[in-house]
Scaffold this motif. Structure first.
Motif, PDB file in Angstrom:
ATOM      1  N   ASP A   1       0.766  -1.319  -0.120  1.00  0.00           N
ATOM      2  CA  ASP A   1      -0.050   0.036   0.065  1.00  0.00           C
ATOM      3  C   ASP A   1       0.875   1.194   0.033  1.00  0.00           C
ATOM      4  O   ASP A   1       0.423   2.335  -0.320  1.00  0.00           O
ATOM      5  CB  ASP A   1      -0.961   0.121   1.025  1.00  0.00           C
ATOM      6  CG  ASP A   1      -2.143  -0.998   1.164  1.00  0.00           C
ATOM      7  OD1 ASP A   1      -2.223  -1.416   0.036  1.00  0.00           O
ATOM      8  OD2 ASP A   1      -2.640  -1.361   2.151  1.00  0.00           O
ATOM      9  N   PHE A   2       2.100   1.152   0.496  1.00  0.00           N
ATOM     10  CA  PHE A   2       2.994   2.504   0.581  1.00  0.00           C
ATOM     11  C   PHE A   2       4.339   1.901   0.049  1.00  0.00           C
ATOM     12  O   PHE A   2       5.265   1.608   0.545  1.00  0.00           O
ATOM     13  CB  PHE A   2       3.035   2.890   1.783  1.00  0.00           C
ATOM     14  CG  PHE A   2       1.906   2.990   2.791  1.00  0.00           C
ATOM     15  CD1 PHE A   2       1.399   4.501   2.596  1.00  0.00           C
ATOM     16  CD2 PHE A   2       1.261   2.223   3.456  1.00  0.00           C
ATOM     17  CE1 PHE A   2       0.142   4.349   3.138  1.00  0.00           C
ATOM     18  CE2 PHE A   2       0.052   2.679   4.047  1.00  0.00           C
ATOM     19  CZ  PHE A   2      -0.553   3.591   4.103  1.00  0.00           C
TER      20      PHE A   2
ATOM     21  N   GLU B   1     -16.276  10.632  -0.745  1.00  0.00           N
ATOM     22  CA  GLU B   1     -14.892   9.879  -0.673  1.00  0.00           C
ATOM     23  C   GLU B   1     -14.480   9.428  -1.947  1.00  0.00           C
ATOM     24  O   GLU B   1     -13.226   9.225  -2.074  1.00  0.00           O
ATOM     25  CB  GLU B   1     -15.730   8.483   0.074  1.00  0.00           C
ATOM     26  CG  GLU B   1     -16.131   8.760   1.521  1.00  0.00           C
ATOM     27  CD  GLU B   1     -15.046   9.131   2.614  1.00  0.00           C
ATOM     28  OE1 GLU B   1     -13.969   8.556   2.306  1.00  0.00           O
ATOM     29  OE2 GLU B   1     -15.511   9.712   3.351  1.00  0.00           O
TER      30      GLU B   1
ATOM     31  N   PRO C   1       0.891   5.782  -2.995  1.00  0.00           N
ATOM     32  CA  PRO C   1       0.258   5.113  -1.720  1.00  0.00           C
ATOM     33  C   PRO C   1      -1.302   4.945  -1.928  1.00  0.00           C
ATOM     34  O   PRO C   1      -2.021   5.354  -2.956  1.00  0.00           O
ATOM     35  CB  PRO C   1       0.171   6.290  -0.930  1.00  0.00           C
ATOM     36  CG  PRO C   1       1.477   7.187  -1.094  1.00  0.00           C
ATOM     37  CD  PRO C   1       1.557   6.998  -2.528  1.00  0.00           C
TER      38      PRO C   1
ATOM     39  N   PHE D   1      -3.920   5.321  -0.551  1.00  0.00           N
ATOM     40  CA  PHE D   1      -4.869   6.431  -0.358  1.00  0.00           C
ATOM     41  C   PHE D   1      -5.569   7.098  -1.774  1.00  0.00           C
ATOM     42  O   PHE D   1      -6.675   7.333  -1.572  1.00  0.00           O
ATOM     43  CB  PHE D   1      -4.017   7.441   0.323  1.00  0.00           C
ATOM     44  CG  PHE D   1      -4.844   8.878   0.482  1.00  0.00           C
ATOM     45  CD1 PHE D   1      -6.000   9.009   1.486  1.00  0.00           C
ATOM     46  CD2 PHE D   1      -4.751   9.963  -0.262  1.00  0.00           C
ATOM     47  CE1 PHE D   1      -6.660  10.256   1.321  1.00  0.00           C
ATOM     48  CE2 PHE D   1      -5.169  11.145  -0.347  1.00  0.00           C
ATOM     49  CZ  PHE D   1      -6.431  11.160   0.515  1.00  0.00           C
ATOM     50  N   TYR D   2      -4.617   6.951  -2.733  1.00  0.00           N
ATOM     51  CA  TYR D   2      -5.194   7.654  -3.731  1.00  0.00           C
ATOM     52  C   TYR D   2      -5.953   6.709  -4.979  1.00  0.00           C
ATOM     53  O   TYR D   2      -6.546   7.117  -5.736  1.00  0.00           O
ATOM     54  CB  TYR D   2      -3.894   8.215  -4.853  1.00  0.00           C
ATOM     55  CG  TYR D   2      -3.235   9.155  -3.866  1.00  0.00           C
ATOM     56  CD1 TYR D   2      -3.655  10.711  -4.050  1.00  0.00           C
ATOM     57  CD2 TYR D   2      -1.968   9.189  -3.374  1.00  0.00           C
ATOM     58  CE1 TYR D   2      -3.206  11.591  -3.470  1.00  0.00           C
ATOM     59  CE2 TYR D   2      -1.366  10.130  -2.861  1.00  0.00           C
ATOM     60  CZ  TYR D   2      -1.896  11.289  -2.886  1.00  0.00           C
ATOM     61  OH  TYR D   2      -1.348  12.422  -2.183  1.00  0.00           O
ATOM     62  N   GLY D   3      -6.188   5.347  -4.379  1.00  0.00           N
ATOM     63  CA  GLY D   3      -7.056   4.435  -4.917  1.00  0.00           C
ATOM     64  C   GLY D   3      -6.204   4.096  -6.462  1.00  0.00           C
ATOM     65  O   GLY D   3      -4.856   4.076  -6.502  1.00  0.00           O
TER      66      GLY D   3
ATOM     67  N   LYS E   1      -7.823  15.846   2.555  1.00  0.00           N
ATOM     68  CA  LYS E   1      -7.723  15.102   1.312  1.00  0.00           C
ATOM     69  C   LYS E   1      -6.612  14.948   0.291  1.00  0.00           C
ATOM     70  O   LYS E   1      -6.409  14.244  -0.494  1.00  0.00           O
ATOM     71  CB  LYS E   1      -9.026  15.236   0.560  1.00  0.00           C
ATOM     72  CG  LYS E   1     -10.500  14.671   1.043  1.00  0.00           C
ATOM     73  CD  LYS E   1     -11.662  14.930   0.143  1.00  0.00           C
ATOM     74  CE  LYS E   1     -12.848  14.523   0.891  1.00  0.00           C
ATOM     75  NZ  LYS E   1     -13.916  14.572   0.058  1.00  0.00           N
TER      76      LYS E   1
ATOM     77  N   LYS F   1      -1.233  15.518   2.668  1.00  0.00           N
ATOM     78  CA  LYS F   1      -0.730  14.158   3.002  1.00  0.00           C
ATOM     79  C   LYS F   1       0.719  13.998   3.208  1.00  0.00           C
ATOM     80  O   LYS F   1       1.464  14.624   2.557  1.00  0.00           O
ATOM     81  CB  LYS F   1      -1.606  13.298   2.298  1.00  0.00           C
ATOM     82  CG  LYS F   1      -2.927  13.130   2.468  1.00  0.00           C
ATOM     83  CD  LYS F   1      -3.534  12.663   3.626  1.00  0.00           C
ATOM     84  CE  LYS F   1      -5.039  12.530   3.632  1.00  0.00           C
ATOM     85  NZ  LYS F   1      -5.556  12.187   5.077  1.00  0.00           N
TER      86      LYS F   1
ATOM     87  N   PHE G   1       2.809  10.321   4.083  1.00  0.00           N
ATOM     88  CA  PHE G   1       2.806   8.928   4.502  1.00  0.00           C
ATOM     89  C   PHE G   1       4.268   8.640   4.729  1.00  0.00           C
ATOM     90  O   PHE G   1       5.091   8.652   3.668  1.00  0.00           O
ATOM     91  CB  PHE G   1       2.388   8.411   3.210  1.00  0.00           C
ATOM     92  CG  PHE G   1       0.853   8.543   2.705  1.00  0.00           C
ATOM     93  CD1 PHE G   1      -0.004   7.986   3.266  1.00  0.00           C
ATOM     94  CD2 PHE G   1       0.870   9.376   1.806  1.00  0.00           C
ATOM     95  CE1 PHE G   1      -1.442   8.513   3.178  1.00  0.00           C
ATOM     96  CE2 PHE G   1      -0.724   9.651   1.202  1.00  0.00           C
ATOM     97  CZ  PHE G   1      -1.737   9.183   2.101  1.00  0.00           C
TER      98      PHE G   1
END
Length: 619
Positions: free
Chosen positions: A313-314, A363, A426, A428-430, A479, A482, A484
């Motif tokens: 994920d990261f 979202e 990451p 987070f950005y889908g 949003k 960020k 990470f």
């Protein structure tokens, strides 16, 4: 001898009957004391756990106490039913309802108080080992020994309260107008259990539907399926023991060649009544065991797989982003990280670029990057670069869903040339779409500037992450803005999952100890009737070897049937973790194996004592 002495001596006279209840209560008290001792440990108190994690630990303790109350009430009600004849005789010789209730209250307060004291002593004796293991599990150095006065008081008072609550509860169980029933006890003839073919079919349908919904869950729909699947499986489990099992045994009886073969007629007939009579107990044990297996198994799977998930994920050790107008802020933060890496002599790859974030609703969001940005990020991560043509795009995602043929980005339809599963940004950005530069310029979206740093071993950067957090802690994350920090995320995740795993194991142990006590209590109730039954059968020619064979099957079903059903439920439940791409096979088999070994050991111990009692009655 006054009434208090009579009640006290009655506990000694019934020591064998009370032993399982006392032993399981003592072990539960030891577990509660140990858990409370750990969460009140001076070193654990100063551990920087998030507030919700501390609350989770306290809620776990409350859940354990509530379940213990339920367990004690169930055990006491079951045990009191086995003493119907005793209470009936006491009523006949002149004892009042109030005296009977007082006797039961004194007995239970004695046992709960003693089990609380014994549990505290056991907890203190094994505290050194428990503190060392829990410290390692929670990711801190071994927790040193201390005098846990607060834990002692909480545990002892908790068990005293349980004893008092039982006293109140017992007044609703034994009533004076039940003398005839009490004297007859459990000797009333039983009618053959009936089954409903409609409920049998409903049970099978519910199991199929529940299992299908579980294994076909995805990351998007699992949140909506958890409650319906749980309700469906709970109803199906009750029907399985109340209807389906009885239906299957009746089918066995219709097979005369099998049914009339040697001792089969005996154990099949016995099981028909045992399973039907113990429907509620089987149901409770199956559900609690399933909960224990699922809680420990799922958390353990996450705990084992946490590093793999974070790596997936990261991808970068550091990823900083903000709106493009705040580019200078990101450069300032990037300079701090770069200087820190140089001071630590850590080699790194750096990349600065931009992306466009298209936000839909509250979202949903889609990230779009240029081909040059994609190549730069891929090269810092040593990933192969995928080529694509004009008016095409690459979709970078870890989703296993069906590949999209085309996508609409800001009213611009683009053909998806290929789906790539290795993330370059990451999670987070889908899903991230890579497009040609000219297409990127046409797309409207929130322009985001970002800076990334990647190193060979990101775990070495934890101190840098902590320094960054201390320096830039005032920033408000939203949003777009960020930060990470991979090493910090791993450390936080390790602590979080360690606390959850610790809580899950604790609750699982409580469930296992109490359900084991249910089985022991049931065996104790059955053995009184079985002694008389098998003594008569022995007189007409049934040998001890044949009795042993029959009892092995009956006790084996009593102990292992609920566990077997719970394991099947657990396998389908934990398969839902496939939706999150969690490696579940090894953790699942480890948890099942450990629980199975313990269950078999407990079965062998109870079976040995049970057979010994039956053998003595035949002499």
């Amino acid at each position: 001898m006054n009434f208090k002495e009579f009640a006290t001596k009655n506990v000694y006279r019934n020591v064998k009957a009370y032993f399982a209840y006392f032993l399981s209560s003592s072990i539960s008290a030891a577990l509660l004391f140990s858990f409370t001792m750990i969460i009140f440990h001076p070193k654990f108190v100063v551990l920087k756990l998030p507030g919700h994690m501390r609350n989770a630990l306290h809620i776990t303790t409350i859940i354990a106490y509530l379940f213990l109350c339920f367990f004690v009430f169930y055990s006491v009600s079951t045990f009191l039913k086995s003493r119907y004849k005793e209470f009936g005789i006491l009523y006949i010789i002149g004892a009042s309802r109030r005296q009977i209730q007082r006797m039961i209250s004194i007995e239970n307060i004695i046992i709960t108080s003693l089990s609380g004291v014994v549990g505290i002593i056991l907890g203190i004796v094994f505290s050194k080992i428990l503190l060392a293991v829990s410290g390692k599990l929670l990711g801190v150095n071994a927790l040193g020994f201390y005098i846990p006065f607060k834990a002692m008081i909480i545990t002892f008072i908790g068990f005293i309260i349980i004893g008092i609550m039982i006293s109140i509860f017992c007044s609703f169980i034994i009533k004076e107008d039940m003398v005839l029933k009490l004297l007859k006890g459990t000797k009333k003839p039983k009618a053959e259990p009936r089954t409903s073919i409609i409920l049998v079919i409903l049970c099978v349908v519910l199991l199929i539907v529940g299992y299908y919904m579980s294994i076909t869950s995805s990351e998007k729909n699992i949140a909506y399926r958890i409650i319906p699947v749980t309700v469906i499986v709970i109803i199906a489990t009750y029907l399985l023991f109340a209807e389906l099992s009885t239906f299957i045994i009746k089918l066995l009886k219709k097979n005369r060649r099998l049914y009339m073969k040697k001792t089969t007629v005996l154990w099949v007939s016995n099981l028909l009544y045992r399973i039907k009579d113990n429907t509620r107990m089987f149901f409770l044990i199956t559900i609690t065991t399933t909960v224990a297996l699922s809680a420990v198994g799922s958390v353990y799977a996450y705990w084992r797989d946490k590093e793999h998930q974070i790596n997936k994920d990261f991808p970068q050790a550091f990823f900083l982003s903000d709106i493009y107008s705040n580019k200078n802020k990101i450069d300032l933060k990037g300079n701090f990280i770069e200087t820190s890496l140089k001071n630590k002599d850590i080699e790194y790859n750096k990349a600065n670029s931009e992306l466009k974030l298209i936000i839909y609703g509250a979202e949903d969001k889609v990230a779009v990057i240029k081909e040059d940005t994609y190549k730069e990020l891929a090269s810092t991560l040593d990933l192969s670069i995928v080529r694509f043509n004009k008016n095409e795009a690459i979709m970078i995602t870890d989703s296993t869903a069906h590949e999209e043929k085309s996508v609409v980005l800001d009213n611009t339809e683009i053909q998806v040339a290929k789906k790539v599963n290795n993330r370059i940004m990451p999670a987070f950005y889908g899903d991230v779409y890579v497009v040609k530069d000219n297409v990127y310029e046409r797309i409207n979206g929130s322009k985001v500037y970002f800076s990334t740093f990647n190193v060979k071993n990101y775990k070495d950067t934890l101190n840098i992450c902590n320094g960054y957090k201390n320096k830039f802690s005032e920033d408000n994350m939203d949003k777009i803005c960020k930060s990470f920090l991979k090493a910090n995320i791993l450390e936080t995740t390790k602590i979080a999952y360690s606390v959850i795993l610790f809580s899950a194991i604790f609750i699982g142990l409580i469930f296992f100890v109490t359900t084991a006590s249910f089985l022991y209590n049931k065996c104790y109730m059955d053995i009184i009737e079985d002694k008389s039954k098998y003594k008569q059968l022995n007189k007409i020619g049934l040998t001890y070897k044949e009795i042993k064979k029959v009892l092995n099957i009956e006790i084996g079903v009593l102990f292992l049937l609920p566990y077997a059903v719970a394991v099947i439920h657990f396998i389908f439940a934990i398969n839902a973790l496939n939706a999150f791409q969690i490696k579940i096979t090894v953790p699942a088999f480890q948890v099942i194996g450990i629980m199975l070994i313990v269950q078999i050991m407990y079965f062998l111990i109870i079976r040995k004592n049970y057979l010994l009692e039956i053998k003595k009655s035949l002499i």
